[in-house]
Design a protein around this motif. Structure first.
Motif, PDB file in Angstrom:
ATOM      1  N   TYR A   1       0.830  -1.190   0.000  1.00 40.26           N
ATOM      2  CA  TYR A   1       0.000   0.000   0.000  1.00 40.26           C
ATOM      3  C   TYR A   1       0.867   1.243   0.000  1.00 40.26           C
ATOM      4  CZ  TYR A   1      -3.549  -3.364   1.396  1.00 40.26           C
ATOM      5  OH  TYR A   1      -4.393  -4.447   1.439  1.00 40.26           O
ATOM      6  N   LEU A   2       0.607   2.096  -0.977  1.00 35.04           N
ATOM      7  CA  LEU A   2       1.304   3.366  -1.069  1.00 35.04           C
ATOM      8  C   LEU A   2       0.252   4.466  -1.062  1.00 35.04           C
ATOM      9  CD1 LEU A   2       3.724   5.174  -1.586  1.00 35.04           C
ATOM     10  CD2 LEU A   2       3.586   4.585  -4.006  1.00 35.04           C
ATOM     11  N   LEU A   3       0.228   5.253  -0.003  1.00 33.80           N
ATOM     12  CA  LEU A   3      -0.777   6.304   0.162  1.00 33.80           C
ATOM     13  C   LEU A   3      -0.084   7.657   0.056  1.00 33.80           C
ATOM     14  CD1 LEU A   3      -2.581   4.705   3.250  1.00 33.80           C
ATOM     15  CD2 LEU A   3      -3.178   4.444   0.834  1.00 33.80           C
ATOM     16  N   ASP A   4      -0.292   8.328  -1.090  1.00 36.82           N
ATOM     17  CA  ASP A   4       0.398   9.592  -1.330  1.00 36.82           C
ATOM     18  C   ASP A   4      -0.573  10.763  -1.144  1.00 36.82           C
ATOM     19  OD1 ASP A   4       2.575  11.221  -1.952  1.00 36.82           O
ATOM     20  OD2 ASP A   4       3.216   9.887  -3.582  1.00 36.82           O
ATOM     21  N   VAL A   5      -0.041  11.980  -1.286  1.00 37.91           N
ATOM     22  CA  VAL A   5      -0.866  13.184  -1.105  1.00 37.91           C
ATOM     23  C   VAL A   5      -0.666  14.109  -2.304  1.00 37.91           C
ATOM     24  CG1 VAL A   5      -0.742  13.103   1.412  1.00 37.91           C
ATOM     25  CG2 VAL A   5       0.950  14.436   0.148  1.00 37.91           C
ATOM     26  N   THR A   6      -1.593  15.036  -2.470  1.00 44.21           N
ATOM     27  CA  THR A   6      -1.425  16.072  -3.489  1.00 44.21           C
ATOM     28  C   THR A   6      -0.634  17.232  -2.872  1.00 44.21           C
ATOM     29  OG1 THR A   6      -2.541  17.551  -5.041  1.00 44.21           O
ATOM     30  CG2 THR A   6      -3.670  17.140  -2.971  1.00 44.21           C
ATOM     31  N   PRO A   7       0.406  17.716  -3.567  1.00 44.21           N
ATOM     32  CA  PRO A   7       1.293  18.697  -2.933  1.00 44.21           C
ATOM     33  C   PRO A   7       0.743  20.119  -2.882  1.00 44.21           C
ATOM     34  CG  PRO A   7       2.018  18.246  -5.165  1.00 44.21           C
ATOM     35  CD  PRO A   7       0.879  17.313  -4.893  1.00 44.21           C
ATOM     36  N   LEU A   8      -0.239  20.416  -3.740  1.00 41.72           N
ATOM     37  CA  LEU A   8      -0.741  21.789  -3.848  1.00 41.72           C
ATOM     38  C   LEU A   8      -2.263  21.793  -3.807  1.00 41.72           C
ATOM     39  CD1 LEU A   8       1.611  22.682  -6.806  1.00 41.72           C
ATOM     40  CD2 LEU A   8       1.725  23.807  -4.591  1.00 41.72           C
ATOM     41  N   SER A   9      -2.835  22.852  -3.290  1.00 41.00           N
ATOM     42  CA  SER A   9      -4.292  22.989  -3.270  1.00 41.00           C
ATOM     43  C   SER A   9      -4.816  23.129  -4.693  1.00 41.00           C
ATOM     44  CB  SER A   9      -4.701  24.218  -2.458  1.00 41.00           C
ATOM     45  OG  SER A   9      -4.327  24.083  -1.112  1.00 41.00           O
ATOM     46  N   LEU A  10      -6.014  22.608  -4.905  1.00 40.59           N
ATOM     47  CA  LEU A  10      -6.683  22.686  -6.199  1.00 40.59           C
ATOM     48  C   LEU A  10      -7.821  23.685  -6.082  1.00 40.59           C
ATOM     49  CD1 LEU A  10      -6.090  21.138  -8.796  1.00 40.59           C
ATOM     50  CD2 LEU A  10      -7.919  19.572  -8.201  1.00 40.59           C
ATOM     51  N   ARG A  11      -7.920  24.596  -7.047  1.00 41.53           N
ATOM     52  CA  ARG A  11      -8.870  25.705  -6.940  1.00 41.53           C
ATOM     53  C   ARG A  11      -9.617  25.914  -8.250  1.00 41.53           C
ATOM     54  NH1 ARG A  11      -7.681  29.405  -2.836  1.00 41.53           N
ATOM     55  NH2 ARG A  11      -6.022  28.680  -1.449  1.00 41.53           N
ATOM     56  N   VAL A  12     -10.758  26.611  -8.143  1.00 41.94           N
ATOM     57  CA  VAL A  12     -11.495  27.008  -9.336  1.00 41.94           C
ATOM     58  C   VAL A  12     -11.596  28.527  -9.328  1.00 41.94           C
ATOM     59  CG1 VAL A  12     -13.799  26.843  -8.290  1.00 41.94           C
ATOM     60  CG2 VAL A  12     -13.534  26.515 -10.747  1.00 41.94           C
ATOM     61  N   GLY A  13     -11.458  29.142 -10.505  1.00 41.75           N
ATOM     62  CA  GLY A  13     -11.521  30.591 -10.614  1.00 41.75           C
ATOM     63  C   GLY A  13     -12.933  31.109 -10.410  1.00 41.75           C
ATOM     64  N   THR A  14     -13.060  32.224  -9.699  1.00 39.50           N
ATOM     65  CA  THR A  14     -14.373  32.850  -9.471  1.00 39.50           C
ATOM     66  C   THR A  14     -14.330  34.298  -9.971  1.00 39.50           C
ATOM     67  OG1 THR A  14     -13.702  33.431  -7.211  1.00 39.50           O
ATOM     68  CG2 THR A  14     -14.903  31.367  -7.502  1.00 39.50           C
ATOM     69  N   VAL A  15     -15.448  34.979  -9.878  1.00 39.30           N
ATOM     70  CA  VAL A  15     -15.579  36.342 -10.395  1.00 39.30           C
ATOM     71  C   VAL A  15     -14.594  37.283  -9.682  1.00 39.30           C
ATOM     72  CG1 VAL A  15     -17.169  38.307 -10.612  1.00 39.30           C
ATOM     73  CG2 VAL A  15     -17.984  35.981 -11.020  1.00 39.30           C
ATOM     74  N   GLY A  16     -14.027  38.212 -10.450  1.00 38.19           N
ATOM     75  CA  GLY A  16     -13.165  39.244  -9.860  1.00 38.19           C
ATOM     76  C   GLY A  16     -11.718  38.846  -9.719  1.00 38.19           C
TER      77      GLY A  16
ATOM     78  N   ARG B   1     -12.162  27.730 -14.921  1.00 37.28           N
ATOM     79  CA  ARG B   1     -10.701  27.809 -14.879  1.00 37.28           C
ATOM     80  C   ARG B   1     -10.208  27.048 -13.655  1.00 37.28           C
ATOM     81  NH1 ARG B   1     -11.878  33.149 -16.720  1.00 37.28           N
ATOM     82  NH2 ARG B   1     -10.876  33.597 -18.727  1.00 37.28           N
ATOM     83  N   VAL B   2      -9.207  26.214 -13.870  1.00 43.24           N
ATOM     84  CA  VAL B   2      -8.682  25.371 -12.798  1.00 43.24           C
ATOM     85  C   VAL B   2      -7.270  25.825 -12.445  1.00 43.24           C
ATOM     86  CG1 VAL B   2      -8.152  23.012 -12.119  1.00 43.24           C
ATOM     87  CG2 VAL B   2     -10.076  23.449 -13.658  1.00 43.24           C
ATOM     88  N   TYR B   3      -7.045  26.041 -11.145  1.00 40.80           N
ATOM     89  CA  TYR B   3      -5.752  26.536 -10.661  1.00 40.80           C
ATOM     90  C   TYR B   3      -5.176  25.597  -9.612  1.00 40.80           C
ATOM     91  CZ  TYR B   3      -7.124  31.074 -12.698  1.00 40.80           C
ATOM     92  OH  TYR B   3      -7.508  32.072 -13.551  1.00 40.80           O
ATOM     93  N   GLN B   4      -3.845  25.650  -9.467  1.00 45.32           N
ATOM     94  CA  GLN B   4      -3.153  24.986  -8.367  1.00 45.32           C
ATOM     95  C   GLN B   4      -2.333  26.036  -7.634  1.00 45.32           C
ATOM     96  OE1 GLN B   4      -1.103  21.634 -10.074  1.00 45.32           O
ATOM     97  NE2 GLN B   4      -1.806  20.233  -8.517  1.00 45.32           N
ATOM     98  N   GLY B   5      -2.399  26.015  -6.308  1.00 46.04           N
ATOM     99  CA  GLY B   5      -1.628  26.969  -5.529  1.00 46.04           C
ATOM    100  C   GLY B   5      -2.316  27.309  -4.225  1.00 46.04           C
ATOM    101  N   GLU B   6      -1.704  28.202  -3.459  1.00 44.53           N
ATOM    102  CA  GLU B   6      -2.208  28.492  -2.115  1.00 44.53           C
ATOM    103  C   GLU B   6      -2.804  29.897  -1.981  1.00 44.53           C
ATOM    104  OE1 GLU B   6      -2.326  25.736  -0.554  1.00 44.53           O
ATOM    105  OE2 GLU B   6      -1.073  24.926  -2.150  1.00 44.53           O
ATOM    106  N   SER B   7      -2.802  30.693  -3.068  1.00 44.08           N
ATOM    107  CA  SER B   7      -3.330  32.050  -3.006  1.00 44.08           C
ATOM    108  C   SER B   7      -4.818  32.072  -3.361  1.00 44.08           C
ATOM    109  CB  SER B   7      -2.564  32.957  -3.975  1.00 44.08           C
ATOM    110  OG  SER B   7      -3.142  34.237  -4.028  1.00 44.08           O
ATOM    111  N   ASN B   8      -5.574  32.988  -2.714  1.00 44.33           N
ATOM    112  CA  ASN B   8      -6.975  33.125  -3.113  1.00 44.33           C
ATOM    113  C   ASN B   8      -7.119  34.047  -4.319  1.00 44.33           C
ATOM    114  OD1 ASN B   8      -6.467  35.588  -1.968  1.00 44.33           O
ATOM    115  ND2 ASN B   8      -8.207  35.577  -0.558  1.00 44.33           N
ATOM    116  N   ARG B   9      -5.996  34.568  -4.809  1.00 41.63           N
ATOM    117  CA  ARG B   9      -5.977  35.364  -6.029  1.00 41.63           C
ATOM    118  C   ARG B   9      -5.511  34.484  -7.185  1.00 41.63           C
ATOM    119  NH1 ARG B   9      -8.307  40.191  -6.578  1.00 41.63           N
ATOM    120  NH2 ARG B   9      -6.955  40.341  -8.400  1.00 41.63           N
ATOM    121  N   ALA B  10      -6.188  34.599  -8.318  1.00 39.19           N
ATOM    122  CA  ALA B  10      -5.839  33.784  -9.479  1.00 39.19           C
ATOM    123  C   ALA B  10      -4.413  34.053  -9.945  1.00 39.19           C
ATOM    124  CB  ALA B  10      -6.826  34.048 -10.612  1.00 39.19           C
ATOM    125  N   ASP B  11      -3.981  35.311  -9.876  1.00 36.13           N
ATOM    126  CA  ASP B  11      -2.642  35.634 -10.375  1.00 36.13           C
ATOM    127  C   ASP B  11      -1.535  35.136  -9.455  1.00 36.13           C
ATOM    128  OD1 ASP B  11      -2.934  37.453  -8.310  1.00 36.13           O
ATOM    129  OD2 ASP B  11      -2.987  39.221  -9.598  1.00 36.13           O
TER     130      ASP B  11
END
Length: 533
Positions: A393-408, A442-452
């Motif tokens: 058994y190999l139980l791995d993790v995702t290294p970065l948060s997965l996000r979806v783009g929202t208005v603004g 739009r699909v993003y990876q990262g830890e910021s709540n800003r798309a950029d």
């Protein structure tokens, strides 16, 4: 037992390695000259053939414009990224823009996507294995840095496919190292894998129980590695030469390559001997035609001061990984060092000071990742797994948060970083304006709540739902991360059940058609100086 075999390949920034489980134990496979690790360097020769590996590395100076190294630092990145700009400034080969902001390399009269370069390294690893094993190799587990995002993982998978390999799984390098460390041992430990390679740095915290390898957290820096240590020495040598002769060696890419080679050798020498005697004859000549040489002595204490801020950067990443796992350094039972630069005394001493325990010896930092990948490869071949006792058994993790783009220009987090994978998670969104006919997801990876502040993985449009007032139509977006860490996204109209799905794959800029063309081109490329199986 089936004749089917799968190998493990450590596709490294500086060096690559291939291994297989044979007679119940993982073993690194040497080439016909007995070499166990192979430079991740591809040199395009005038007659049209391609040289890969340690012989190709010799061409970095003599055939600089047609010899590609450190391609892993570019794989899966966008052309406009800071990392690519940095590479353009120092690499002797041409880095140009391809479709969809992708990166291409112009070399030997050809324009190649970065996965095509990495595919040639993987093709060499495949050939090494086939020559040694005496049979065709079609399947592999390929490793990547734990902190690689989806784009980089997709591009790594593309590279393997171009090389003619079926990827059983992409696994993280620190996880592979842990598999090799724990193989055949009845241990119950929390371990930290400190993985400093040529171009990337990762830390993973794992819990090892009987036949279970669970990743608790991972963190990393995809642009920190041994190359940066070399660069410090290069800068110091260039500055000293400038002060002595009023000539800046960094302005000439040929001189720069000689500096780079001298810097890498000095790093190894100072790590092994405590001092490096640096001598580069005929490094350049003056306007009057006088040929100049470079001579310097680099002592260990001077080198340690030169790179200490880089070493300290690694411990910020360690802090992050431990915090995510809700542990302290004192909770760690063993520390495994991975990657050639971890042989440096300054690294080993600093790691010992940080964790207050000596790193494990007896684990080869250059081979352990490939060995672990081969264990996982054997485990994924059912019949072989039953006979090798490979990790269950190999139980791995995702290294970065997965996000979806929202208005603004904002993002909303769907899956947290360090979430165990595979995983599937959904969130419901509504239309943002009256009469809306389609939504762009739009699909993003990262830890910021800003798309950029995040990495855009890709986007797709969803349409065909009922035209209504703002907020009336509900669309469920489902994210799935598979065991390879690759992201799949679907959108469903909750009223009608209509569904659209995609695998986010802007990664390498290669469409399915591009991939098929690359596969055909790769099959025609002859690797120089290698015997066929």
């Amino acid at each position: 037992m089936s004749d089917d075999i799968a190998v493990g390949i450590d596709l490294g920034t500086s060096y690559s390695c291939v291994a297989a489980v044979q007679d119940g134990a993982p073993q690194v496979i040497p080439n016909e000259w007995g070499e166990l690790t192979h430079a991740s360097v591809v040199s395009f020769l005038p007659e049209g053939t391609v040289l890969v590996g340690n012989n190709a590395k010799k061409n970095i100076i003599t055939n600089a414009e047609n010899t590609v190294y450190s391609a892993k630092r570019l794989i899966g990145r966008f052309f406009f990224s800071d990392e690519v700009k940095k590479a353009q400034a120092v690499m002797p080969y041409k880095i140009v823009e391809g479709p969809n902001n992708s990166v291409r390399v112009e070399v030997g009269g050809r324009v190649l996507a970065v996965p095509e370069i990495s595919a040639l390294v993987l093709k060499e690893m495949k050939a090494v294995a086939e020559t040694a094993l005496g049979r065709e190799v079609k399947k592999a587990v390929v490793t990547c840095p734990a902190y690689f995002n989806d784009n980089q993982r997709q591009a790594t998978r593309d590279a393997a496919r171009i090389a003619g390999l079926q990827v059983l799984r992409i696994i993280n390098e620190p996880t592979a190292a842990a598999l090799a460390y724990g193989f055949g041992k009845d241990i119950n430990q929390r371990i930290c894998v400190y993985d400093l390679g040529g171009g990337t740095f990762d830390v993973s915290i794992l819990e090892i129980g009987k036949d279970v390898f669970e990743v608790l957290s991972t963190a990393g820096d995809t642009y920190l590695g041994g190359d940066d240590f070399d660069d410090r020495i290069m800068g110091w040598l260039a500055q000293g030469f400038l002060e002595a002769h009023q000539l800046d060696l960094r302005q000439n890419k040929f001189c720069l390559q000689m500096l780079k080679e001298a810097g890498e050798k000095a790093k190894i020498d100072v790590g092994r001997d405590g001092v490096a005697q640096i001598h580069v004859p005929a490094i350049c000549q003056t306007a009057e035609g006088e040929v100049l040489e470079l001579r310097q002595t680099l002592a260990a204490d001077q080198f340690n001061r030169m790179v200490m801020d880089l070493v300290q950067r690694t411990f910020k990443v360690c802090d992050e990984a431990l915090q995510s796992a809700r542990l302290t350094a004192a909770d760690i039972d063993a520390v495994i060092l991975v990657g050639g630069p971890t042989r440096l005394p300054v690294i080993r001493q600093s790691v010992q000071h940080y964790f207050q325990k000596e790193p494990m010896t007896g684990v080869d930092p250059d081979q352990v990742v490939a060995l672990g990948a081969s264990i996982q490869a054997a485990a994924l071949l059912d019949e072989a797994a039953a006979t090798t006792g490979a990790a269950s058994y190999l139980l791995d993790v995702t290294p970065l948060s997965l996000r979806v783009g929202t208005v603004g220009g904002f993002t909303e987090r769907i899956i947290d970083k360090n979430t165990p994978i595979p995983i599937e998670k959904s969130k419901t969104f509504t239309t943002s304006r009256d009469g809306q006919e389609r939504v762009k997801i739009r699909v993003y990876q990262g830890e910021s709540n800003r798309a950029d502040g995040c990495e855009l993985l890709g986007e797709f449009e969803f349409s065909g739902f009922r035209i209504a007032f703002r907020g009336e139509v509900q669309i469920q977006v489902t994210f799935e991360i598979d065991p390879n860490g690759i992201v799949h996204v679907s959108a469903t109209d909750l009223e009608t059940g209509q569904r659209a799905s995609t695998t986010i794959s802007l990664s390498s800029g290669l469409s399915e058609g591009d991939l098929q063309t690359a596969i055909d081109k790769n099959a025609e490329i002859e690797l120089a100086g290698h015997q066929a199986a």
